[in-house]
Design an enzyme around this catalytic site. Sequence first.
Site, short mmCIF file in Angstrom:
data_model
loop_
_atom_site.label_atom_id
_atom_site.label_comp_id
_atom_site.label_asym_id
_atom_site.label_seq_id
_atom_site.Cartn_x
_atom_site.Cartn_y
_atom_site.Cartn_z
N ASN A 289 12.54 48.08 9.62
CA ASN A 289 13.35 46.85 9.55
C ASN A 289 13.47 46.25 8.16
O ASN A 289 12.80 45.27 7.83
CB ASN A 289 12.78 45.78 10.49
CG ASN A 289 13.10 46.09 11.92
OD1 ASN A 289 14.25 46.38 12.26
ND2 ASN A 289 12.11 46.02 12.78
N TYR B 212 18.63 58.21 18.11
CA TYR B 212 18.51 58.00 16.66
C TYR B 212 17.09 58.37 16.18
O TYR B 212 16.92 59.08 15.18
CB TYR B 212 18.84 56.53 16.38
CG TYR B 212 18.55 56.01 15.00
CD1 TYR B 212 19.36 56.32 13.92
CD2 TYR B 212 17.45 55.16 14.77
CE1 TYR B 212 19.11 55.81 12.65
CE2 TYR B 212 17.20 54.64 13.51
CZ TYR B 212 18.02 54.97 12.46
OH TYR B 212 17.75 54.45 11.21
N LYS C 32 21.51 44.29 12.13
CA LYS C 32 20.17 44.24 12.69
C LYS C 32 19.77 42.79 12.92
O LYS C 32 20.45 41.87 12.45
CB LYS C 32 19.20 44.92 11.72
CG LYS C 32 19.41 46.42 11.71
CD LYS C 32 18.64 47.09 10.60
CE LYS C 32 18.54 48.56 10.89
NZ LYS C 32 17.26 48.95 11.49
N LYS D 134 15.77 61.44 13.64
CA LYS D 134 14.94 61.20 12.44
C LYS D 134 13.69 62.10 12.48
O LYS D 134 13.32 62.68 11.46
CB LYS D 134 14.51 59.73 12.37
CG LYS D 134 15.64 58.75 12.08
CD LYS D 134 16.17 58.89 10.67
CE LYS D 134 17.12 57.79 10.25
NZ LYS D 134 17.85 58.10 9.03
N GLY E 218 22.90 51.72 12.93
CA GLY E 218 23.11 50.30 13.10
C GLY E 218 21.89 49.67 13.74
O GLY E 218 20.84 50.32 13.86
N ARG F 228 8.59 42.28 16.12
CA ARG F 228 8.89 43.26 15.07
C ARG F 228 8.23 42.80 13.78
O ARG F 228 7.75 41.66 13.68
CB ARG F 228 10.42 43.35 14.82
CG ARG F 228 11.27 43.90 15.96
CD ARG F 228 11.02 45.38 16.21
NE ARG F 228 11.91 45.88 17.26
CZ ARG F 228 11.73 45.79 18.56
NH1 ARG F 228 10.65 45.18 19.02
NH2 ARG F 228 12.59 46.32 19.41
N ARG G 19 6.74 46.09 17.97
CA ARG G 19 6.60 47.15 16.94
C ARG G 19 6.10 46.52 15.64
O ARG G 19 6.67 45.56 15.16
CB ARG G 19 7.94 47.84 16.70
CG ARG G 19 7.89 48.84 15.56
CD ARG G 19 9.22 49.52 15.34
NE ARG G 19 9.53 50.45 16.41
CZ ARG G 19 10.77 50.84 16.74
NH1 ARG G 19 11.80 50.35 16.09
NH2 ARG G 19 10.96 51.71 17.71
P1 NAD Z 1 23.80 51.53 5.93
O1 NAD Z 1 24.58 51.79 7.17
O2 NAD Z 1 24.06 50.28 5.17
O3 NAD Z 1 23.92 52.77 4.93
C1 NAD Z 1 24.18 54.08 5.36
C2 NAD Z 1 25.37 54.59 4.58
O4 NAD Z 1 25.63 55.95 4.98
C3 NAD Z 1 26.66 53.79 4.87
O5 NAD Z 1 27.20 53.25 3.67
C4 NAD Z 1 27.61 54.82 5.49
O6 NAD Z 1 28.97 54.65 5.12
C5 NAD Z 1 27.03 56.12 4.94
N1 NAD Z 1 27.46 57.26 5.75
C6 NAD Z 1 27.50 57.36 7.11
N2 NAD Z 1 28.04 58.53 7.47
C7 NAD Z 1 28.35 59.20 6.33
C8 NAD Z 1 28.95 60.45 6.05
N3 NAD Z 1 29.35 61.26 7.05
N4 NAD Z 1 29.16 60.81 4.76
C9 NAD Z 1 28.79 59.98 3.74
N5 NAD Z 1 28.20 58.78 3.95
C10 NAD Z 1 27.98 58.39 5.22
O7 NAD Z 1 22.25 51.60 6.37
P2 NAD Z 1 20.94 51.25 5.54
O8 NAD Z 1 20.28 50.14 6.25
O9 NAD Z 1 21.22 51.15 4.11
O10 NAD Z 1 20.08 52.57 5.84
C11 NAD Z 1 19.88 53.60 4.88
C12 NAD Z 1 18.97 54.66 5.48
O11 NAD Z 1 17.71 54.09 5.85
C13 NAD Z 1 19.53 55.34 6.73
O12 NAD Z 1 19.11 56.68 6.79
C14 NAD Z 1 18.82 54.57 7.84
O13 NAD Z 1 18.75 55.34 9.03
C15 NAD Z 1 17.47 54.34 7.22
N6 NAD Z 1 16.76 53.20 7.82
C16 NAD Z 1 17.19 51.92 7.58
C17 NAD Z 1 16.49 50.87 8.16
C18 NAD Z 1 16.88 49.43 7.93
O14 NAD Z 1 16.20 48.55 8.42
N7 NAD Z 1 17.95 49.13 7.20
C19 NAD Z 1 15.38 51.12 8.98
C20 NAD Z 1 15.00 52.43 9.21
C21 NAD Z 1 15.69 53.47 8.61
#
Ligand code: NAD
Length: 338
Positions: A176, A147, A190, A151, A76, A218, A282
């Site tokens: 982001n 978190y 976010k 990673k 999140g 950011r 950042r």
């Molecule tokens: P999001 O929360 O919308 O998507 C992540 C998905 O993973 C969700 O739909 C959730 O239900 C699913 N999930 C969680 N636990 C699970 C489980 N046990 N089994 C199956 N599914 C599961 O987040 P996002 O923004 O789409 O991020 C996608 C990836 O990119 C993640 O790894 C996140 O850490 C990474 N990321 C995102 C951002 C950003 O700005 N959005 C930045 C850095 C890294």
Amino acid sequence: MSRILVAGGGGFIGSHLANQLRRRGNLVRVVDLAFNGHGLGRYCDEELLLDLRDPGNCLRATEGMDMVYDLAANMGGIGFITAVGAEVMRDNILINANMLEAARLSKVKRFLFSSSACVYPDFRQMSPNVSGLREEDAFPASPDTFYGWEKLATEKMCEAYKRDHDLDVRIVRYHNIYGPNCTYKGGREKSPAALCRKVCEAADPGMITIWGDGEQTRSYCYIDDAVAGTIMLMESAFSEPINIGSDRLVSINDMADLIIDSSGKKIAKRYDPTGPQGVRGRNADISLAKRVLGWVPKVSLEEGLLRTYDWIAEEIAEDRQEIVVVPNTARGTSQAGA
Ligand code: NAD
């Protein structure tokens, strides 16, 4: 045509990515714990509702796949990842360890891990006027959240699978990412989505609350650019971690002003010094992605925020309509049953 699995394909980046991969003629399977009505219509060929903390489920999901994009994560915005440590580390370590092993057993040809700007050390992010973080800046390691530590550990696990099992890995460090269909309420949102929601819900004239003094900085990358960069990375021969983000540094105050302008409302800002703020500044250095992938972000922050604001405003309007159209009889029944 490839057979592609998008893990976390019910989420924000995963659903946009799956949609794009399918449009390009691939067979796309998505797996997630939940599919949250992302508004993209039909965007995959197969949908699996599975918990990827379970190794058997990971095997089921990866079976018969040529490529895996691993975007599943318990995550999140800054409020969530500063408050929740153990659950985030445990869930994500389980998901990623099981997904890597399943990809090996299923003889997947290529595996992409979605890492984060949160891997970078806190001591390089102490001032609002930071220079862009380069990939090599991740070490010596000192991420500011659990978190980020998870990673970084999973990046290393990808490296180990590549060395010991010849698994062809790709590692993207997102900075982001924002846009329509992102989480905008519930505590995991976010900053761009949270600010769009606050402005949208404020009266006119009205007031919104900013966490901290708003001078923390950011950089933000629009979803379409992030998806394009992710696919370019997967299709490249580059297997080291790489930043996908924007190098335009803005303060939270600047971003709030852009969103207020988009809304056409008269909104003042007040400050909550006790709110979570994360690192002070950042920014992303994206020269590696430009050089090795030929990727550059195309959507300006002004344009991206306008699209995001409009989408969130529509969602909020729909929510309000749904509340208004609940028939009295149905409401009465549920209250009586409660
Ligand atoms: P999001 O929360 O919308 O998507 C992540 C998905 O993973 C969700 O739909 C959730 O239900 C699913 N999930 C969680 N636990 C699970 C489980 N046990 N089994 C199956 N599914 C599961 O987040 P996002 O923004 O789409 O991020 C996608 C990836 O990119 C993640 O790894 C996140 O850490 C990474 N990321 C995102 C951002 C950003 O700005 N959005 C930045 C850095 C890294």
